[in-house]
Design a protein around this motif. Structure first.
Motif, PDB file in Angstrom:
ATOM      1  N   GLY A   1     -21.287  -9.152  19.470  1.00  0.00           N
ATOM      2  CA  GLY A   1     -22.633  -9.824  19.373  1.00  0.00           C
ATOM      3  C   GLY A   1     -23.860  -8.897  19.828  1.00  0.00           C
ATOM      4  O   GLY A   1     -25.072  -9.029  19.611  1.00  0.00           O
ATOM      5  N   GLN A   2     -23.744  -7.763  20.224  1.00  0.00           N
ATOM      6  CA  GLN A   2     -24.724  -6.528  20.406  1.00  0.00           C
ATOM      7  C   GLN A   2     -24.832  -5.263  19.810  1.00  0.00           C
ATOM      8  O   GLN A   2     -23.547  -4.942  19.536  1.00  0.00           O
ATOM      9  CB  GLN A   2     -24.841  -6.401  22.096  1.00  0.00           C
ATOM     10  N   SER A   3     -25.590  -4.617  19.615  1.00  0.00           N
ATOM     11  CA  SER A   3     -25.785  -3.366  18.889  1.00  0.00           C
ATOM     12  C   SER A   3     -25.717  -2.433  19.897  1.00  0.00           C
ATOM     13  O   SER A   3     -25.049  -0.917  19.710  1.00  0.00           O
ATOM     14  CB  SER A   3     -26.933  -3.064  18.021  1.00  0.00           C
ATOM     15  N   ALA A   4     -26.364  -2.389  21.172  1.00  0.00           N
ATOM     16  CA  ALA A   4     -25.987  -1.644  22.216  1.00  0.00           C
ATOM     17  C   ALA A   4     -24.675  -1.590  22.805  1.00  0.00           C
ATOM     18  O   ALA A   4     -23.946  -2.766  22.856  1.00  0.00           O
ATOM     19  CB  ALA A   4     -27.019  -1.835  23.206  1.00  0.00           C
ATOM     20  N   GLU A   5     -24.146  -0.605  23.160  1.00  0.00           N
ATOM     21  CA  GLU A   5     -22.881  -0.306  23.733  1.00  0.00           C
ATOM     22  C   GLU A   5     -22.970  -0.408  25.295  1.00  0.00           C
ATOM     23  O   GLU A   5     -23.826  -0.080  25.899  1.00  0.00           O
ATOM     24  CB  GLU A   5     -21.970   0.765  23.164  1.00  0.00           C
ATOM     25  N   TYR A   6     -21.838  -0.577  25.945  1.00  0.00           N
ATOM     26  CA  TYR A   6     -21.723  -0.406  27.432  1.00  0.00           C
ATOM     27  C   TYR A   6     -21.076   0.680  27.692  1.00  0.00           C
ATOM     28  O   TYR A   6     -20.166   1.156  27.507  1.00  0.00           O
ATOM     29  CB  TYR A   6     -20.713  -1.643  27.857  1.00  0.00           C
ATOM     30  N   PRO A   7     -22.040   1.666  28.470  1.00  0.00           N
ATOM     31  CA  PRO A   7     -21.527   2.963  29.100  1.00  0.00           C
ATOM     32  C   PRO A   7     -20.538   2.962  30.207  1.00  0.00           C
ATOM     33  O   PRO A   7     -20.811   2.165  31.152  1.00  0.00           O
ATOM     34  CB  PRO A   7     -22.708   3.828  29.347  1.00  0.00           C
ATOM     35  N   VAL A   8     -19.639   3.485  30.118  1.00  0.00           N
ATOM     36  CA  VAL A   8     -18.442   3.490  31.311  1.00  0.00           C
ATOM     37  C   VAL A   8     -18.764   4.675  32.230  1.00  0.00           C
ATOM     38  O   VAL A   8     -19.010   5.809  31.878  1.00  0.00           O
ATOM     39  CB  VAL A   8     -17.073   3.793  30.714  1.00  0.00           C
TER      40      VAL A   8
ATOM     41  N   LYS B   1      -9.004   5.533  37.676  1.00  0.00           N
ATOM     42  CA  LYS B   1      -8.759   6.559  36.821  1.00  0.00           C
ATOM     43  C   LYS B   1     -10.298   7.283  36.358  1.00  0.00           C
ATOM     44  O   LYS B   1     -11.226   6.805  36.521  1.00  0.00           O
ATOM     45  CB  LYS B   1      -8.228   5.684  35.497  1.00  0.00           C
ATOM     46  N   THR B   2     -10.157   8.353  35.866  1.00  0.00           N
ATOM     47  CA  THR B   2     -11.311   9.243  35.341  1.00  0.00           C
ATOM     48  C   THR B   2     -11.693   8.923  34.035  1.00  0.00           C
ATOM     49  O   THR B   2     -10.977   9.191  33.202  1.00  0.00           O
ATOM     50  CB  THR B   2     -11.159  10.825  35.549  1.00  0.00           C
ATOM     51  N   PRO B   3     -12.911   8.452  34.119  1.00  0.00           N
ATOM     52  CA  PRO B   3     -13.384   7.941  32.514  1.00  0.00           C
ATOM     53  C   PRO B   3     -13.245   9.309  31.697  1.00  0.00           C
ATOM     54  O   PRO B   3     -13.180   8.990  30.340  1.00  0.00           O
ATOM     55  CB  PRO B   3     -14.819   7.423  32.756  1.00  0.00           C
ATOM     56  N   ALA B   4     -13.768  10.347  31.925  1.00  0.00           N
ATOM     57  CA  ALA B   4     -13.895  11.637  31.332  1.00  0.00           C
ATOM     58  C   ALA B   4     -12.463  11.991  30.555  1.00  0.00           C
ATOM     59  O   ALA B   4     -12.491  12.333  29.379  1.00  0.00           O
ATOM     60  CB  ALA B   4     -14.433  12.757  31.799  1.00  0.00           C
ATOM     61  N   GLY B   5     -11.223  11.596  31.153  1.00  0.00           N
ATOM     62  CA  GLY B   5     -10.109  11.920  30.419  1.00  0.00           C
ATOM     63  C   GLY B   5      -9.205  10.850  30.300  1.00  0.00           C
ATOM     64  O   GLY B   5      -8.861  10.833  29.136  1.00  0.00           O
ATOM     65  N   ALA B   6      -9.516   9.654  31.203  1.00  0.00           N
ATOM     66  CA  ALA B   6      -8.518   8.651  30.931  1.00  0.00           C
ATOM     67  C   ALA B   6      -8.954   7.595  29.703  1.00  0.00           C
ATOM     68  O   ALA B   6      -8.070   6.880  29.198  1.00  0.00           O
ATOM     69  CB  ALA B   6      -8.137   7.576  32.064  1.00  0.00           C
ATOM     70  N   PHE B   7     -10.309   7.460  29.569  1.00  0.00           N
ATOM     71  CA  PHE B   7     -10.940   6.301  28.724  1.00  0.00           C
ATOM     72  C   PHE B   7     -10.251   6.609  26.999  1.00  0.00           C
ATOM     73  O   PHE B   7     -10.000   7.745  26.548  1.00  0.00           O
ATOM     74  CB  PHE B   7     -12.366   6.603  28.532  1.00  0.00           C
ATOM     75  N   CYS B   8      -9.933   5.439  26.489  1.00  0.00           N
ATOM     76  CA  CYS B   8      -9.286   5.509  25.208  1.00  0.00           C
ATOM     77  C   CYS B   8      -9.720   4.102  24.683  1.00  0.00           C
ATOM     78  O   CYS B   8      -9.503   2.925  25.437  1.00  0.00           O
ATOM     79  CB  CYS B   8      -7.927   5.585  25.182  1.00  0.00           C
ATOM     80  N   ALA B   9     -10.361   4.290  23.360  1.00  0.00           N
ATOM     81  CA  ALA B   9     -10.499   3.146  22.563  1.00  0.00           C
ATOM     82  C   ALA B   9      -9.401   2.333  21.986  1.00  0.00           C
ATOM     83  O   ALA B   9      -8.437   3.064  21.683  1.00  0.00           O
ATOM     84  CB  ALA B   9     -11.548   3.218  21.641  1.00  0.00           C
ATOM     85  N   SER B  10      -9.274   1.168  22.302  1.00  0.00           N
ATOM     86  CA  SER B  10      -8.374   0.381  21.533  1.00  0.00           C
ATOM     87  C   SER B  10      -8.346   0.764  19.892  1.00  0.00           C
ATOM     88  O   SER B  10      -9.136   0.982  19.226  1.00  0.00           O
ATOM     89  CB  SER B  10      -8.389  -1.314  21.504  1.00  0.00           C
ATOM     90  N   GLY B  11      -7.157   0.711  19.568  1.00  0.00           N
ATOM     91  CA  GLY B  11      -6.925   1.119  18.080  1.00  0.00           C
ATOM     92  C   GLY B  11      -6.266   2.610  17.771  1.00  0.00           C
ATOM     93  O   GLY B  11      -5.954   2.843  16.762  1.00  0.00           O
ATOM     94  N   ALA B  12      -6.500   3.350  18.861  1.00  0.00           N
ATOM     95  CA  ALA B  12      -6.204   4.778  18.831  1.00  0.00           C
ATOM     96  C   ALA B  12      -4.706   5.134  18.693  1.00  0.00           C
ATOM     97  O   ALA B  12      -3.921   4.319  19.077  1.00  0.00           O
ATOM     98  CB  ALA B  12      -6.964   5.537  19.996  1.00  0.00           C
ATOM     99  N   THR B  13      -4.432   6.214  18.333  1.00  0.00           N
ATOM    100  CA  THR B  13      -3.045   6.820  18.244  1.00  0.00           C
ATOM    101  C   THR B  13      -3.134   7.990  19.266  1.00  0.00           C
ATOM    102  O   THR B  13      -4.123   8.773  19.020  1.00  0.00           O
ATOM    103  CB  THR B  13      -2.427   7.275  16.821  1.00  0.00           C
ATOM    104  N   VAL B  14      -2.225   7.919  20.267  1.00  0.00           N
ATOM    105  CA  VAL B  14      -2.535   8.989  21.294  1.00  0.00           C
ATOM    106  C   VAL B  14      -0.883   9.708  21.349  1.00  0.00           C
ATOM    107  O   VAL B  14      -0.096   9.161  21.256  1.00  0.00           O
ATOM    108  CB  VAL B  14      -2.970   8.391  22.472  1.00  0.00           C
TER     109      VAL B  14
END
Length: 233
Positions: A18-25, A56-69
């Motif tokens: 419902g928002q255009s702005a995203e939430y920075p981790v 967990k370290t956001p710079a390395g551990a973050f992953c958006a749902s829907g990805a293939t890793v």
């Protein structure tokens, strides 16, 4: 303008419904053993004196749902853990329960992917869990649902499937420590700020996945989650 020797790490963010702005981790905190049945299946017990954490370290551990890793290096026992994610939306330091609740910006679904063999190494040798938990692309997050549209978490189902087969199936009522209790407690050790993410623990039914597996899951009323495991690099 500051001149850097190399490009700084990018800002990771998740969408907000419902928002255009995203939430920075900013930071990712994870609650250990927050479901009685999961603690038991891991050979442990719940500490009812206080919650406890790993990060967990956001710079390395973050992953958006829907990805293939890719299947990660250094493990032959890679596990899924389905979790309720809580996003902090206001500063809180040494806050009480009411302050903890008021600081919640929103909720999401998350996966805490874990090198279980490396975590066990840490347990066996009384060493940190970093190799087991702070795995690249292991904090999988969905879009956030604002807390204002979630009047209560009571009775909401949390579940996970691998290749269409149910592996985890519980309700959020089984959480030992509620999100507000966790935020209040954690704020006595950190100045919590907007951008801080808390993964609140997983119910029973964790298990191993292999390359080619498709993980899907969800929590009633929140965005569903998905992750595909590719071949090892």
């Amino acid at each position: 303008m500051t001149d850097y020797l190399f490009p700084p790490a990018p800002v990771h963010s998740v969408k907000v419904l419902g928002q255009s702005a995203e939430y920075p981790v900013n930071r990712i905190f994870c609650v250990g053993r927050n479901y009685e049945a999961h603690a038991a299946e891991m050979g442990g017990t719940v500490d009812r004196e206080a919650p406890w954490y790993f990060t967990k370290t956001p710079a390395g551990a973050f992953c958006a749902s829907g990805a293939t890793v890719p299947y990660p290096p250094g493990t032959s026992n890679f596990h899924y853990e389905m979790e309720l994610v809580v996003a902090v939306g206001a500063p809180v330091f040494k806050g009480d329960l009411a302050a903890g609740q008021a600081a919640i910006f929103g909720y999401g679904s998350g996966l805490d992917m874990t090198r279980r063999d490396r975590q066990q190494d840490g347990k066996d040798n009384r060493r940190p869990w970093d190799l087991g938990k702070d795995v690249e692309q292991s904090a999988v997050l969905t879009a956030l649902t604002p807390a204002a549209s979630i009047p209560s978490l009571a009775g909401r189902r949390i579940h996970l499937s691998v290749n269409g087969q149910i592996r985890q199936d519980a309700t959020l009522d089984e959480l030992v420590w509620s999100p507000a209790e966790v935020i209040s407690h954690l704020s006595h050790y950190y100045h919590l700020m907007p951008g801080d993410i808390i993964m609140t623990g997983t119910p029973a039914g964790v298990g191993a996945v292999v390359a080619g597996d498709v993980i899907t899951g969800g929590i009633d009323g929140l965005e569903p989650i998905a992750l595909t495991l590719g071949v090892a690099e």
